[in-house]
Write a protein that holds these residues in place. Structure first.
Motif, PDB file in Angstrom:
ATOM      1  N   VAL A 181      14.829  66.825  15.142  1.00 36.54           N
ATOM      2  CA  VAL A 181      15.220  67.545  14.938  1.00 36.54           C
ATOM      3  C   VAL A 181      16.455  67.811  14.457  1.00 36.54           C
ATOM      4  O   VAL A 181      17.530  67.166  15.355  1.00 36.54           O
ATOM      5  CB  VAL A 181      15.085  68.934  15.610  1.00 36.54           C
ATOM      6  N   SER A 182      17.504  67.922  13.361  1.00 31.95           N
ATOM      7  CA  SER A 182      18.308  68.516  12.952  1.00 31.95           C
ATOM      8  C   SER A 182      18.801  69.255  12.580  1.00 31.95           C
ATOM      9  O   SER A 182      18.451  70.266  11.755  1.00 31.95           O
ATOM     10  CB  SER A 182      18.786  67.217  11.458  1.00 31.95           C
ATOM     11  N   ASP A 183      20.177  69.788  12.571  1.00 34.61           N
ATOM     12  CA  ASP A 183      20.974  71.458  12.621  1.00 34.61           C
ATOM     13  C   ASP A 183      21.207  70.636  10.491  1.00 34.61           C
ATOM     14  O   ASP A 183      21.690  69.696  10.872  1.00 34.61           O
ATOM     15  CB  ASP A 183      21.436  72.115  13.099  1.00 34.61           C
ATOM     16  N   VAL A 184      21.531  71.701   8.938  1.00 38.69           N
ATOM     17  CA  VAL A 184      22.245  71.952   8.097  1.00 38.69           C
ATOM     18  C   VAL A 184      22.396  73.207   8.459  1.00 38.69           C
ATOM     19  O   VAL A 184      21.873  73.733   8.120  1.00 38.69           O
ATOM     20  CB  VAL A 184      21.035  71.371   6.775  1.00 38.69           C
ATOM     21  N   PRO A 185      23.355  72.613   7.214  1.00 41.22           N
ATOM     22  CA  PRO A 185      23.803  73.990   6.936  1.00 41.22           C
ATOM     23  C   PRO A 185      22.758  75.574   6.141  1.00 41.22           C
ATOM     24  O   PRO A 185      22.052  74.734   6.003  1.00 41.22           O
ATOM     25  CB  PRO A 185      25.409  73.780   5.566  1.00 41.22           C
ATOM     26  N   ASN A 186      23.420  76.235   6.097  1.00 43.60           N
ATOM     27  CA  ASN A 186      22.613  77.621   5.837  1.00 43.60           C
ATOM     28  C   ASN A 186      22.652  77.330   4.423  1.00 43.60           C
ATOM     29  O   ASN A 186      23.242  77.885   3.620  1.00 43.60           O
ATOM     30  CB  ASN A 186      23.174  78.704   6.183  1.00 43.60           C
ATOM     31  N   PHE A 187      22.376  76.381   3.795  1.00 47.92           N
ATOM     32  CA  PHE A 187      22.238  76.354   2.361  1.00 47.92           C
ATOM     33  C   PHE A 187      21.170  76.063   1.208  1.00 47.92           C
ATOM     34  O   PHE A 187      20.202  76.428   2.620  1.00 47.92           O
ATOM     35  CB  PHE A 187      22.658  74.527   2.119  1.00 47.92           C
ATOM     36  N   PRO A 188      21.246  76.382  -0.058  1.00 52.51           N
ATOM     37  CA  PRO A 188      19.328  76.710  -0.342  1.00 52.51           C
ATOM     38  C   PRO A 188      19.143  75.417   0.219  1.00 52.51           C
ATOM     39  O   PRO A 188      19.696  74.625  -0.340  1.00 52.51           O
ATOM     40  CB  PRO A 188      20.220  76.849  -1.696  1.00 52.51           C
ATOM     41  N   PRO A 189      17.736  76.000   0.498  1.00 50.65           N
ATOM     42  CA  PRO A 189      16.147  74.181   0.513  1.00 50.65           C
ATOM     43  C   PRO A 189      16.969  73.244   0.424  1.00 50.65           C
ATOM     44  O   PRO A 189      17.436  71.904   0.037  1.00 50.65           O
ATOM     45  CB  PRO A 189      15.339  74.986  -0.154  1.00 50.65           C
ATOM     46  N   GLY A 190      17.165  73.426  -1.756  1.00 51.97           N
ATOM     47  CA  GLY A 190      17.371  71.794  -1.914  1.00 51.97           C
ATOM     48  C   GLY A 190      19.259  71.011  -2.186  1.00 51.97           C
ATOM     49  O   GLY A 190      19.046  69.812  -1.981  1.00 51.97           O
ATOM     50  N   HIS A 191      20.140  72.353  -1.925  1.00 52.22           N
ATOM     51  CA  HIS A 191      21.488  71.393  -1.108  1.00 52.22           C
ATOM     52  C   HIS A 191      20.862  71.171   0.534  1.00 52.22           C
ATOM     53  O   HIS A 191      21.629  69.916   0.902  1.00 52.22           O
ATOM     54  CB  HIS A 191      22.029  72.240  -1.442  1.00 52.22           C
ATOM     55  N   ALA A 192      20.400  71.712   1.271  1.00 50.94           N
ATOM     56  CA  ALA A 192      20.195  71.262   2.468  1.00 50.94           C
ATOM     57  C   ALA A 192      19.220  69.842   2.773  1.00 50.94           C
ATOM     58  O   ALA A 192      20.005  69.353   3.273  1.00 50.94           O
ATOM     59  CB  ALA A 192      19.326  72.467   3.242  1.00 50.94           C
ATOM     60  N   VAL A 193      18.317  70.013   2.027  1.00 49.50           N
ATOM     61  CA  VAL A 193      17.218  68.691   1.673  1.00 49.50           C
ATOM     62  C   VAL A 193      18.066  67.251   1.548  1.00 49.50           C
ATOM     63  O   VAL A 193      18.420  66.169   1.597  1.00 49.50           O
ATOM     64  CB  VAL A 193      15.953  69.231   1.188  1.00 49.50           C
ATOM     65  N   GLU A 194      19.424  67.962   0.273  1.00 54.52           N
ATOM     66  CA  GLU A 194      19.556  66.160  -0.554  1.00 54.52           C
ATOM     67  C   GLU A 194      21.303  65.892   0.561  1.00 54.52           C
ATOM     68  O   GLU A 194      21.316  65.015   0.897  1.00 54.52           O
ATOM     69  CB  GLU A 194      20.462  67.573  -1.301  1.00 54.52           C
ATOM     70  N   LEU A 195      21.908  67.128   1.485  1.00 53.91           N
ATOM     71  CA  LEU A 195      22.624  66.474   2.573  1.00 53.91           C
ATOM     72  C   LEU A 195      21.688  65.882   3.751  1.00 53.91           C
ATOM     73  O   LEU A 195      22.486  65.547   3.894  1.00 53.91           O
ATOM     74  CB  LEU A 195      23.053  67.913   3.323  1.00 53.91           C
ATOM     75  N   TYR A 196      20.745  66.390   3.990  1.00 55.61           N
ATOM     76  CA  TYR A 196      19.643  65.294   5.050  1.00 55.61           C
ATOM     77  C   TYR A 196      19.453  64.039   4.560  1.00 55.61           C
ATOM     78  O   TYR A 196      19.528  62.998   4.858  1.00 55.61           O
ATOM     79  CB  TYR A 196      18.765  66.673   5.408  1.00 55.61           C
ATOM     80  N   HIS A 197      19.303  63.790   3.149  1.00 52.11           N
ATOM     81  CA  HIS A 197      18.634  62.575   2.716  1.00 52.11           C
ATOM     82  C   HIS A 197      20.564  61.883   3.404  1.00 52.11           C
ATOM     83  O   HIS A 197      19.880  60.251   3.428  1.00 52.11           O
ATOM     84  CB  HIS A 197      18.814  62.701   1.096  1.00 52.11           C
ATOM     85  N   ARG A 198      21.044  62.441   2.343  1.00 52.14           N
ATOM     86  CA  ARG A 198      22.820  61.636   3.152  1.00 52.14           C
ATOM     87  C   ARG A 198      22.496  60.822   3.971  1.00 52.14           C
ATOM     88  O   ARG A 198      22.870  60.153   4.394  1.00 52.14           O
ATOM     89  CB  ARG A 198      23.507  62.176   1.678  1.00 52.14           C
ATOM     90  N   HIS A 199      22.861  61.932   5.442  1.00 51.19           N
ATOM     91  CA  HIS A 199      22.479  61.969   6.451  1.00 51.19           C
ATOM     92  C   HIS A 199      21.660  60.917   7.008  1.00 51.19           C
ATOM     93  O   HIS A 199      22.589  59.508   7.503  1.00 51.19           O
ATOM     94  CB  HIS A 199      22.492  63.250   7.160  1.00 51.19           C
ATOM     95  N   TYR A 200      20.335  60.958   6.770  1.00 53.55           N
ATOM     96  CA  TYR A 200      19.746  60.126   7.316  1.00 53.55           C
ATOM     97  C   TYR A 200      19.012  58.708   6.411  1.00 53.55           C
ATOM     98  O   TYR A 200      19.246  57.654   7.298  1.00 53.55           O
ATOM     99  CB  TYR A 200      17.777  60.478   6.624  1.00 53.55           C
ATOM    100  N   ARG A 201      19.668  58.374   5.640  1.00 59.67           N
ATOM    101  CA  ARG A 201      20.520  57.371   4.539  1.00 59.67           C
ATOM    102  C   ARG A 201      21.326  55.903   5.656  1.00 59.67           C
ATOM    103  O   ARG A 201      21.237  55.513   6.241  1.00 59.67           O
ATOM    104  CB  ARG A 201      20.488  57.512   3.240  1.00 59.67           C
ATOM    105  N   ARG A 202      22.281  57.651   5.815  1.00 58.73           N
ATOM    106  CA  ARG A 202      23.342  56.902   6.990  1.00 58.73           C
ATOM    107  C   ARG A 202      23.204  56.533   8.161  1.00 58.73           C
ATOM    108  O   ARG A 202      23.182  55.303   9.212  1.00 58.73           O
ATOM    109  CB  ARG A 202      24.407  57.665   7.004  1.00 58.73           C
ATOM    110  N   ARG A 203      22.091  57.397   8.855  1.00 55.57           N
ATOM    111  CA  ARG A 203      21.450  56.988  10.364  1.00 55.57           C
ATOM    112  C   ARG A 203      20.532  55.695  10.099  1.00 55.57           C
ATOM    113  O   ARG A 203      20.775  55.332  11.664  1.00 55.57           O
ATOM    114  CB  ARG A 203      20.767  58.298  10.347  1.00 55.57           C
ATOM    115  N   THR A 204      20.318  54.616   9.373  1.00 53.59           N
ATOM    116  CA  THR A 204      19.283  54.149   8.803  1.00 53.59           C
ATOM    117  C   THR A 204      19.823  53.258   8.424  1.00 53.59           C
ATOM    118  O   THR A 204      19.209  52.055   9.172  1.00 53.59           O
ATOM    119  CB  THR A 204      18.127  54.467   8.237  1.00 53.59           C
ATOM    120  N   SER A 205      21.421  53.176   7.829  1.00 55.02           N
ATOM    121  CA  SER A 205      21.749  51.395   7.743  1.00 55.02           C
ATOM    122  C   SER A 205      22.831  50.434   8.258  1.00 55.02           C
ATOM    123  O   SER A 205      22.540  51.052   9.576  1.00 55.02           O
ATOM    124  CB  SER A 205      23.029  52.214   5.936  1.00 55.02           C
TER     125      SER A 205
END
Length: 123
Positions: free
Chosen positions: A99-123
């Motif tokens: 479970v991760s917290d992301v800023p209260n952005f519109p869904p598309g922006h929040a998902v984009e931010l998560y994708h960037r974070h997730y890629r960094r975490r698994t690299s």
């Protein structure tokens, strides 16, 4: 606070004993659908309809997770600054249940931010 109001095990003259700490022992179970993701997400928001709580919780499913976001009641004065600015949404990973917290952005922006974070975490 009177002695009868003190929790059992507390010491007179000292602040009340805090509730027991329950550490998180691992990720949540993997949600397999939106209903299961919402059940996990409810633990991270105030109860729907409670004073100061959201008016609803919604699930936005995407490729590697579920975004849980809340709707809030309209302010009495829409021109006034928010009483409690900020806030966050919750994302539950389909891969590991984290479970991760992301800023209260519109869904598309929040998902984009998560994708960037997730890629960094698994690299």
């Amino acid at each position: 606070m009177t002695e009868s109001d003190r929790p059992p095990g507390s010491t007179p003259g000292l602040p009340p004993t805090p509730p027991p700490y329950h550490p998180r022992l691992g990720p949540e179970p993997l949600p397999t659908n939106q209903a299961e993701a919402l059940a996990i997400g409810r633990k991270h928001f105030p109860e729907v309809g409670s004073p100061g709580g959201p008016t609803g919780l919604y699930v936005h499913e995407f490729d590697i997770g579920y975004l849980i976001h809340a709707s809030w009641p309209r302010p009495e004065d829409p021109t006034a600054p928010p009483a409690e600015p900020g806030g966050s949404n919750v994302i539950i990973s389909k891969i590991d249940g984290e479970v991760s917290d992301v800023p209260n952005f519109p869904p598309g922006h929040a998902v984009e931010l998560y994708h960037r974070h997730y890629r960094r975490r698994t690299s």
